[in-house]
Design a protein around this motif. Sequence first.
Motif, PDB file in Angstrom:
ATOM      1  N   ARG A   1       0.776  -1.266   0.107  1.00 41.07           N
ATOM      2  CA  ARG A   1      -0.397   0.354  -0.146  1.00 41.07           C
ATOM      3  C   ARG A   1       0.916   1.405   0.344  1.00 41.07           C
ATOM      4  NH1 ARG A   1      -3.237  -2.053   5.235  1.00 41.07           N
ATOM      5  NH2 ARG A   1      -4.053  -4.390   4.421  1.00 41.07           N
ATOM      6  N   LYS A   2       0.668   2.275  -0.834  1.00 44.03           N
ATOM      7  CA  LYS A   2       1.070   3.578  -0.733  1.00 44.03           C
ATOM      8  C   LYS A   2       1.197   4.177   0.374  1.00 44.03           C
ATOM      9  CE  LYS A   2       1.488   3.344  -5.887  1.00 44.03           C
ATOM     10  NZ  LYS A   2       0.721   4.575  -6.980  1.00 44.03           N
ATOM     11  N   SER A   3       0.134   4.227   1.342  1.00 43.49           N
ATOM     12  CA  SER A   3      -0.303   4.612   2.315  1.00 43.49           C
ATOM     13  C   SER A   3       0.561   4.312   3.345  1.00 43.49           C
ATOM     14  CB  SER A   3      -1.940   4.471   2.964  1.00 43.49           C
ATOM     15  OG  SER A   3      -1.791   3.416   3.025  1.00 43.49           O
ATOM     16  N   ASN A   4       1.647   2.946   3.618  1.00 50.36           N
ATOM     17  CA  ASN A   4       2.445   2.383   4.300  1.00 50.36           C
ATOM     18  C   ASN A   4       2.806   3.700   5.563  1.00 50.36           C
ATOM     19  OD1 ASN A   4       5.322   2.504   3.280  1.00 50.36           O
ATOM     20  ND2 ASN A   4       4.502   1.622   2.106  1.00 50.36           N
ATOM     21  N   LEU A   5       3.209   3.391   6.877  1.00 46.62           N
ATOM     22  CA  LEU A   5       3.970   4.434   7.429  1.00 46.62           C
ATOM     23  C   LEU A   5       5.485   5.777   6.696  1.00 46.62           C
ATOM     24  CD1 LEU A   5       3.587   4.311  10.901  1.00 46.62           C
ATOM     25  CD2 LEU A   5       2.341   5.478   9.508  1.00 46.62           C
ATOM     26  N   LEU A   6       6.598   3.836   5.874  1.00 46.92           N
ATOM     27  CA  LEU A   6       7.677   4.559   5.998  1.00 46.92           C
ATOM     28  C   LEU A   6       7.214   4.776   4.410  1.00 46.92           C
ATOM     29  CD1 LEU A   6       9.016   1.361   6.329  1.00 46.92           C
ATOM     30  CD2 LEU A   6       9.314   3.304   7.383  1.00 46.92           C
ATOM     31  N   ASN A   7       6.339   4.698   3.581  1.00 50.22           N
ATOM     32  CA  ASN A   7       6.235   5.566   2.156  1.00 50.22           C
ATOM     33  C   ASN A   7       5.625   6.748   2.906  1.00 50.22           C
ATOM     34  OD1 ASN A   7       6.154   5.230  -0.873  1.00 50.22           O
ATOM     35  ND2 ASN A   7       4.067   5.561  -0.186  1.00 50.22           N
TER      36      ASN A   7
ATOM     37  N   LYS B   1       8.089   9.511   0.420  1.00 52.57           N
ATOM     38  CA  LYS B   1       7.773  10.393  -0.621  1.00 52.57           C
ATOM     39  C   LYS B   1       8.415  11.839  -0.163  1.00 52.57           C
ATOM     40  CE  LYS B   1       3.046   9.196  -1.272  1.00 52.57           C
ATOM     41  NZ  LYS B   1       2.021   9.682  -0.514  1.00 52.57           N
ATOM     42  N   ARG B   2       9.527  12.072   1.430  1.00 53.41           N
ATOM     43  CA  ARG B   2      10.554  13.323   1.772  1.00 53.41           C
ATOM     44  C   ARG B   2      11.879  12.660   1.364  1.00 53.41           C
ATOM     45  NH1 ARG B   2       5.939  13.289   4.283  1.00 53.41           N
ATOM     46  NH2 ARG B   2       4.316  15.486   3.634  1.00 53.41           N
ATOM     47  N   ALA B   3      12.303  11.576   0.327  1.00 53.83           N
ATOM     48  CA  ALA B   3      13.655  10.965   1.085  1.00 53.83           C
ATOM     49  C   ALA B   3      14.843  11.919   0.741  1.00 53.83           C
ATOM     50  CB  ALA B   3      13.537   9.622  -0.071  1.00 53.83           C
ATOM     51  N   TRP B   4      14.877  12.345  -0.416  1.00 51.65           N
ATOM     52  CA  TRP B   4      15.751  13.663  -0.101  1.00 51.65           C
ATOM     53  C   TRP B   4      16.108  14.580   0.247  1.00 51.65           C
ATOM     54  CZ3 TRP B   4      20.031  12.870  -2.874  1.00 51.65           C
ATOM     55  CH2 TRP B   4      21.007  13.397  -2.794  1.00 51.65           C
TER      56      TRP B   4
ATOM     57  N   TRP C   1      15.412  -1.337   2.518  1.00 52.02           N
ATOM     58  CA  TRP C   1      14.155  -1.792   2.970  1.00 52.02           C
ATOM     59  C   TRP C   1      13.625  -1.933   1.857  1.00 52.02           C
ATOM     60  CZ3 TRP C   1      12.401  -6.128   5.018  1.00 52.02           C
ATOM     61  CH2 TRP C   1      10.991  -6.325   5.364  1.00 52.02           C
ATOM     62  N   MET C   2      12.673  -0.130   1.493  1.00 49.63           N
ATOM     63  CA  MET C   2      12.145   0.073   0.275  1.00 49.63           C
ATOM     64  C   MET C   2      12.206  -0.540  -1.270  1.00 49.63           C
ATOM     65  SD  MET C   2      10.024   1.209   2.712  1.00 49.63           S
ATOM     66  CE  MET C   2       8.623   1.981   1.294  1.00 49.63           C
ATOM     67  N   VAL C   3      14.094  -0.007  -1.236  1.00 53.43           N
ATOM     68  CA  VAL C   3      14.445  -0.463  -2.703  1.00 53.43           C
ATOM     69  C   VAL C   3      13.940  -2.058  -2.215  1.00 53.43           C
ATOM     70  CG1 VAL C   3      16.289  -1.339  -3.948  1.00 53.43           C
ATOM     71  CG2 VAL C   3      16.792   0.416  -2.581  1.00 53.43           C
ATOM     72  N   LEU C   4      14.205  -3.413  -1.546  1.00 56.32           N
ATOM     73  CA  LEU C   4      13.494  -4.761  -1.611  1.00 56.32           C
ATOM     74  C   LEU C   4      11.819  -4.419  -1.613  1.00 56.32           C
ATOM     75  CD1 LEU C   4      13.329  -7.964  -1.776  1.00 56.32           C
ATOM     76  CD2 LEU C   4      13.435  -7.583   1.070  1.00 56.32           C
ATOM     77  N   MET C   5      10.940  -3.915  -1.237  1.00 57.78           N
ATOM     78  CA  MET C   5       9.623  -3.497  -1.087  1.00 57.78           C
ATOM     79  C   MET C   5       9.573  -2.883  -2.447  1.00 57.78           C
ATOM     80  SD  MET C   5       8.669  -4.490   1.207  1.00 57.78           S
ATOM     81  CE  MET C   5      10.032  -5.529   1.399  1.00 57.78           C
ATOM     82  N   THR C   6       9.796  -1.713  -3.176  1.00 59.88           N
ATOM     83  CA  THR C   6      10.192  -1.572  -4.693  1.00 59.88           C
ATOM     84  C   THR C   6       9.751  -3.468  -5.462  1.00 59.88           C
ATOM     85  OG1 THR C   6      10.692   0.513  -4.042  1.00 59.88           O
ATOM     86  CG2 THR C   6      10.223   0.051  -6.309  1.00 59.88           C
ATOM     87  N   GLY C   7      11.248  -3.576  -5.725  1.00 55.54           N
ATOM     88  CA  GLY C   7      11.336  -4.717  -6.414  1.00 55.54           C
ATOM     89  C   GLY C   7      10.184  -5.929  -6.443  1.00 55.54           C
TER      90      GLY C   7
END
Length: 456
Positions: A114-120, A125-128, A350-356
Motif C-alpha cells: 500500500r502506498k499509505s504505509n508509514l515508511l512510504n 515521499k520526502r526521501a531527498w 528496505w524500501m528498495v526491496l519493497m519496490t522490487g
Amino acid sequence: MSSPQPPSTPKSTRPTITTPHRRSNSASHASPIDIKPKSPAARRMSMTSTSQSASLTPQTFLERASENEQIVLAGIITSLMLCGILYSIVRSSSLDTSEIHHHFLPHRAAYFARKSNLLNVIFVKRAWGWTSLVYLIHLFTSTSSPSSINTGPGSRARRLGVWVLGTIAWLLFTRWFFGAGLGDRIIAVTGGNCAVPLPTGVNLKAARDIFPSLFTAGESSRTIAQNQAGKIYVPLPHQFCTGVPLNANTFPQLFSLIPSYADLKATSDHESLQALPRPRWHRGFDISGHAFLLTLSAMVLGRELAETWRSWVESSTKRRKLVKRDVGIVPIIHKWSGIAASGLVGIWCWMVLMTGIYFHNPPEKLSGLLLGLSTAYLINILIPPSSTPSPFNPIITPRLIFSRPSSGPGGIFDENAARRGGVVDDGVIYEDTLESSEEEEAKISGRRINGREKVA
C-alpha cells in the motif's frame, strides 16, 4: 733405502688459508638485540616495518567492507532489488504502475504494497529531504582533519559538492529546470498518455461529444456504452502530468461537465476542494523513481558515513586504542546524526526491496536501479572519494627519499652500508642516499688526513 722427502717449508713462511666462519642457522636465530639502529634511516625503517606488518594482518569481513563501502553498498542494493524482482515474478505480487487503473485500486492486503504505509508516507515521499537533512548535519558537525584544506581530499567543500551534485541529479529527474523532469519526458517519448478518471455522475453522451478519445483501462473494465464511469478515462495534454495544475481555469472543458462543481462559487471556503484526482500517466516506459531516488540517497549517505563506519568497526575490533575526543554538544550531535543517517540507509535499502516486490515491471525497476548507481558513480568520478588512510590501510612511508644503495668495488652489493642506514621493503634494501654520501665523504676525508699524517 728410504725415498727422498720433499723439502719442508718453514711454518713462518707457509701461507695460511682462512675460511670465513659461518654460524649455522644464524638467520633463523638472529635476535632483535643484535641489530641496533645506528642512523635516522634505520629508525624510520623500524617504524615503517611495524606499520607494514600491521597491514599484513588478516582482515575481517567488516574491515574489508569498511574500506570498500561504495562497492559493498552497491552490491547490497542490487541484491535486494534482484531478490525483490525474482519474488514478484514467482508470486505475481508486483503491479505494473505504468497502467493507469493500478493507481486507483483499493488497498492491497500486504502492508508494504500500500502506498499509505508509514515508511512510504513519512520517509520515501520526502526521501531527498531526509537525506539532505542528516547529510548536512553530519557534515557540518564533523571535525576538520588538520592535514586537509578546503580543496583537499575529504574536506567539507568536497563533501558539500557531493550533496550539490546529488541534488542536481534529483532535480533533473523529478523537475527539469526547463519544463518536465527526465522521467516524465521519457514516458511521453515512449508513447505514454496523461489521463484522469471521468467523475461519477457525468453525462456520458455529453462527455463523448467533448472528448471523442475517451478510453478504458484494466482487464475487468467494460465498454463506454455500459456507462462504467469509474473505468473511463479522459486524455489530457502532457503538461497536466508534469506539474501544471488541473482546474477550471486551465482546462474548463472538463469541469463544465461536473454539475456539483458548476454550482460552487469561487469563495475562500472552496479553494481547497479537489473535484478530480491527480492526473496520471498511462503506459509508456515509467522508470521507477523510487528505485532511482532510494539508490542515490543510500549511495550518497554511504559515502558521507564511510569514516564513521570505519571508526565503529575499529572500536569493535579493538585493533587500535581510540583517542578520546572533547565532550561537547557538537560531537554528540555528530554522533547521533551518524546513527540516524545509518538508520536512514537501512530504511532506503528496505524500501528498495519493497519496490522490487510490489511496484513497477522488472525493466522499469532495473532501469531505476542502474540510473541511481550510474549517478553515484558519476559523482565519484567528478569528486573522487577521500584518500585519507583508514585504520586498516595504514600510511606507508614513501619511497621517494630512498634509493637503491650503491654497489661496492666491482659491482658487489655493499651489505654493511645497507645495514647501517637501509630500509627493508619486500626483500630489497634501500638506503638513504644523503646520509650514505655524507658517511662516505667523512670516511674519505678521514683516510686522507691519516695518509698525510703517516707521510709527515
